[in-house]
Write an enzyme that holds these catalytic residues in place. Structure first.
Site: not given
Ligand code: NAD
Length: 282
Positions: A96, A119, A52
């Protein structure tokens, strides 16, 4: 049969993000910024975060990595999220997953400012998606829809089956398809007669996590298949390889269009994260 090339579509999305970032900078604005929080030392999480961060750099998005030890107290993690929420130089925040057991993922996600929730996991964004309102859409289903649109410009009235009801893939995928006016069925571990459900569908999105669960013979001829599954298996030659939730060799002979694994949905997830970060900055 059309092979849906996720790598190529993801490259287009990234190039478009890079162009928009460059245009922002030419206007004298700072680059969009993504803060990535990584807790502990899960090797897969480290790989995801590295990819990412690299993708951000390639498109001109500024990223900052915040690493916390696996025994960090939940309060410390929450304090970091609050600092990032308040930081005007940070547009998007990504924590994460998975988190170690002492940190409650729901509580941590709920602490993220929904306007920075790239997200799309915050209940406000999940709720907005369910209501058909604009907001941040989780990256993997957003990528799946993008791939579907390369085959079907119009999904209205299509019989769509989503296999899996996870909060990060299956449920938001179903909501996106409803918003596209498809007729949507969600199958899950308690569904009866999965082959019959698959056989009715013009569009099958498989997000289960079971290697090659969906057989080619179940598919309606000409169906479009989006395979989200990423499963590591050992082949007959003893070598590890990745397979999806659909038996590709069988399905390719029946489907009208299908995503490969790897090279299908996988590359789209990060591309959509970059798009969401840009949106958060805008
Ligand atoms: P999950 O474990 O959270 O959910 C799996 C879902 O499958 C559950 O809702 C369960 O009810 C359903 N299920 C289980 N067995 C079933 C069966 N026999 N028949 C029908 N449904 C069944 O998984 P997830 O997080 O949604 O991920 C699914 C797969 O997608 C995994 O292989 C994962 O690695 C992959 N994935 C890929 C990406 C990507 O970027 N390509 C992103 C996220 C997940």
């Amino acid at each position: 049969m059309q092979l849906i090339d996720g790598k190529a579509v993801a490259a287009e999305v990234r190039a478009e993000v890079a162009r928009t970032v460059a245009a922002r900078r030419a206007d004298g604005r700072r680059p969009p910024a993504l803060a990535v929080v990584l807790v502990g030392d899960d090797p897969a999480s480290h790989v995801y975060v590295r990819n990412k961060v690299k993708a951000c750099a390639e498109t001109g998005i500024r990223s900052e990595e915040h690493r916390l030890a696996s025994d960090v107290a939940e309060a410390e993690l929450l304090a970091l999220v609050h600092r990032l929420n308040a930081d005007p130089e940070v547009d998007g925040i990504l924590v994460q997953l998975p988190l170690p057991p002492q940190c409650d993922a729901t509580r941590v996600i709920e602490a993220i400012d929904p306007a920075k929730d790239v997200d799309g996991f915050h209940p406000v964004n999940a709720g907005r998606l369910a209501l058909g309102l604009p907001g941040f859409v989780p990256c993997t289903p957003a990528g799946c829809l993008r791939l579907l649109k390369t085959v079907h410009a119009d999904l209205a009235g299509a019989e769509a089956l989503v296999i899996g009801r996870s909060t990060i893939v299956g449920r938001p995928m179903a909501a996106l398809l409803v918003a596209e006016s498809a007729t949507v069925t969600i199958a899950h571990s308690r569904s009866r007669d999965l082959p019959a459900l698959v056989g009715r569908a013009d569009i099958v999105v498989a997000a289960v996590g079971r290697p090659e669960l969906v057989r080619g013979g179940w598919l309606k001829p000409g169906a479009t298949v989006i395979d989200v599954g990423i499963n590591r298996v050992t082949g007959p030659d003893g070598r590890a390889r990745l397979v999806g939730d659909v038996c590709f060799a069988e399905a390719a002979a029946v489907a009208g269009a299908i995503t490969p694994v790897p090279g299908g949905v996988g590359p789209m997830t990060i591309a959509c994260l970059l798009e969401n970060t840009l949106k958060a900055a805008a």
